[in-house]
Design an enzyme around this catalytic site. Sequence first.
Site, short mmCIF file in Angstrom:
data_model
loop_
_atom_site.label_atom_id
_atom_site.label_comp_id
_atom_site.label_asym_id
_atom_site.label_seq_id
_atom_site.Cartn_x
_atom_site.Cartn_y
_atom_site.Cartn_z
N LYS A 18 -18.21 30.39 -28.85
CA LYS A 18 -18.58 29.67 -27.63
C LYS A 18 -17.75 30.00 -26.40
O LYS A 18 -16.56 30.27 -26.47
CB LYS A 18 -18.49 28.16 -27.88
CG LYS A 18 -19.59 27.69 -28.80
CD LYS A 18 -19.85 26.22 -28.65
CE LYS A 18 -20.66 25.95 -27.41
NZ LYS A 18 -20.94 24.52 -27.28
N GLN A 70 -7.44 -2.05 3.99
CA GLN A 70 -6.38 -1.26 3.36
C GLN A 70 -6.93 -0.47 2.16
O GLN A 70 -6.37 0.53 1.74
CB GLN A 70 -5.25 -2.19 2.91
CG GLN A 70 -4.10 -1.52 2.22
CD GLN A 70 -2.89 -2.43 2.15
OE1 GLN A 70 -2.21 -2.64 3.14
NE2 GLN A 70 -2.62 -3.00 0.98
N LYS A 130 -8.11 3.82 2.03
CA LYS A 130 -7.39 5.09 1.87
C LYS A 130 -7.56 5.74 0.51
O LYS A 130 -7.81 6.94 0.41
CB LYS A 130 -5.91 4.88 2.18
CG LYS A 130 -5.67 4.66 3.65
CD LYS A 130 -4.30 4.09 3.88
CE LYS A 130 -4.31 3.07 4.99
NZ LYS A 130 -5.13 1.88 4.74
N SER A 185 -14.15 27.11 -27.49
CA SER A 185 -14.25 25.92 -28.33
C SER A 185 -13.15 25.99 -29.38
O SER A 185 -12.83 27.07 -29.87
CB SER A 185 -15.62 25.87 -29.00
OG SER A 185 -15.55 25.07 -30.16
N SER A 234 0.82 -1.21 0.00
CA SER A 234 0.00 0.00 0.00
C SER A 234 0.86 1.27 0.00
O SER A 234 0.34 2.36 0.02
CB SER A 234 -0.93 0.01 1.22
OG SER A 234 -0.19 -0.16 2.41
N ASN A 289 -17.65 28.00 -22.77
CA ASN A 289 -18.24 26.82 -22.12
C ASN A 289 -18.00 26.80 -20.61
O ASN A 289 -16.93 27.18 -20.15
CB ASN A 289 -17.65 25.55 -22.74
CG ASN A 289 -18.05 25.38 -24.19
OD1 ASN A 289 -19.15 25.81 -24.59
ND2 ASN A 289 -17.18 24.80 -24.99
N ASN A 349 -2.29 -2.48 13.28
CA ASN A 349 -3.74 -2.29 13.22
C ASN A 349 -4.18 -1.01 13.92
O ASN A 349 -4.99 -0.25 13.39
CB ASN A 349 -4.46 -3.50 13.81
CG ASN A 349 -4.18 -4.77 13.01
OD1 ASN A 349 -3.61 -4.68 11.92
ND2 ASN A 349 -4.56 -5.91 13.55
N TYR A 386 -9.68 -6.50 12.52
CA TYR A 386 -9.05 -6.02 11.30
C TYR A 386 -8.99 -7.11 10.23
O TYR A 386 -8.73 -8.27 10.51
CB TYR A 386 -7.62 -5.53 11.61
CG TYR A 386 -6.87 -5.07 10.37
CD1 TYR A 386 -7.03 -3.76 9.90
CD2 TYR A 386 -6.05 -5.94 9.66
CE1 TYR A 386 -6.37 -3.35 8.75
CE2 TYR A 386 -5.38 -5.53 8.52
CZ TYR A 386 -5.54 -4.24 8.06
OH TYR A 386 -4.90 -3.83 6.93
N THR A 394 -40.32 25.97 -10.10
CA THR A 394 -40.56 24.60 -9.64
C THR A 394 -40.75 23.81 -10.94
O THR A 394 -41.28 24.36 -11.91
CB THR A 394 -41.82 24.49 -8.76
OG1 THR A 394 -42.95 24.90 -9.52
CG2 THR A 394 -41.73 25.34 -7.49
N HIS A 395 -40.27 22.58 -10.96
CA HIS A 395 -40.26 21.78 -12.19
C HIS A 395 -39.51 22.49 -13.32
O HIS A 395 -39.78 22.25 -14.50
CB HIS A 395 -41.68 21.46 -12.67
CG HIS A 395 -42.62 21.02 -11.59
ND1 HIS A 395 -42.80 19.70 -11.26
CD2 HIS A 395 -43.39 21.74 -10.74
CE1 HIS A 395 -43.67 19.61 -10.25
NE2 HIS A 395 -44.02 20.85 -9.92
N1 ARG Z 1 -1.18 -1.25 5.29
C1 ARG Z 1 -2.12 -1.75 6.22
C2 ARG Z 1 -3.48 -1.03 6.02
O1 ARG Z 1 -3.49 -0.04 5.45
C3 ARG Z 1 -1.65 -1.54 7.62
C4 ARG Z 1 -2.22 -2.47 8.63
C5 ARG Z 1 -1.71 -3.83 8.39
N2 ARG Z 1 -2.09 -4.72 9.42
C6 ARG Z 1 -1.99 -6.04 9.27
N3 ARG Z 1 -2.39 -6.76 10.26
N4 ARG Z 1 -1.54 -6.60 8.18
O2 ARG Z 1 -4.51 -1.49 6.43
#
Ligand code: ARG
Length: 467
Positions: free
Chosen positions: A293, A332, A335, A287, A33, A295, A120, A327, A165-166
Amino acid sequence: MAEDIKDTKSSNQMWGGRFASGPSAIMEEINASIGFDKKLYAQDIRGSKAHATMLAHQGIISGEDKDKILHGLDTILSEIESGQFTFSRKLEDIHMNIEARLAELIGPAAGRLHTARSRNDQVALDFRLWVKEELQRTEQALTGLISAFLSRAEEHADSVMPGFTHLQTAQPVTFGHHCMAYVEMFGRDRQRVRHAIEHLDESPIGAAALAGTGYPIDRHMTAKALGFREPTRNSIDTVSDRDFALEFLSIASIAATHLSRLAEEIVIWSTPQFGFIRLSDAFSTGSSIMPQKKNPDAAELVRAKTGRINGSLIALLTVMKGLPLAYSKDMQEDKEQVFDAAESLELAIAAITGMVTDMTIRTDKMKAAAGSGYSTATDLADWLVREAGLPFRDAHHATGHAVALAEKKGCDLAELSLEELQAINAAITADVFNVLTVEASVASRKSFGGTAPDEVRKQIAWWRARN
Ligand code: ARG
């Protein structure tokens, strides 16, 4: 920050004890990651410093080791910020990249940092800190947008436009009143952001893998050092929970929906057919083939970003919905959704704020449109109720006749003669012409929250005191 991720480190060096060989290339690819979670480097370092300080305070590690750790982490922070840090995909994520570099810098003391914690609770901490900061940025951005609208509303508290309205002309309103509708919407978004900050303001660190720890840690101390109100109360929930990310995404989706409705109005208003606004050159494009135009690309892209933000919400809800406690690595995937939605939302708010600030309001076009489409028909009906004592339903009926007649003649209600109106209802007097103008119509709507300019000015003052 160095963008290239090198693979110079030895594989599974963090848990080599149990493993005989390194991961396959595909395993590494799906598992890593670092490509995106390196964004959490500052939060990870802050969290580690607070954790190490607490460990030393509790006598779990020595003061000497703590000093080495803090110094090493500061060095890593400046290496990352100056682009000198080499991220390794073999080291999976930001947590292990930093820890491995710490070992290179300070030797065996680095191995003591991970006492009484796990990745975790570490990732839950880093991500919470990041989302909290992003929510604070969003709050600021919304305040800026609200203030842009308040200025336009003040300027145009008296400018009449058609209310729809509408998307059919309904009754005249003022442009200031319409602006204030958006102030209400973005004000609610900002309230949601503030509540979300309160909800997530608990520190996860010290929940460890899921069960807590046998070391005599002080979670209140780390919570305080990291600016959280208090530590989380249940270690299992702490490492399983991504409500803070889901809450950010749902708030972002609702705010983006508001931005998208506004973007849609900007697109409509800026067509030559409506012509209510002219976008500044700074927020429109030309354009390549049609020289005439201009835009509203920025508005269209804001409208489209909403799809993307909503997609992120659904993606993470779907990731989370089947997960047993605690967990799982599925988490992961949280993010990228949040990072992408945050970037899109920030950009969308900035673009809309720019457009609202810069656009020219064509009050002449708005006023002309406000008067067409028999927008003061309700005012005629209300006059019949008020001045001639008719029940509203009868007044509605009589007004319907007047509209039909005007339509047949191809004129406005105010252009019908007194005789023609009296033929519809004998109680009508010349006084009725005072309510058939759009100005009289908006001025009469003095009910709380209504469109009368004085009422709109009160709404503006209420918001000024709170922005
Ligand atoms: N890169 C992991 C995540 O974003 C970190 C946590 C990993 N924990 C594990 N038990 N493998 O979730």
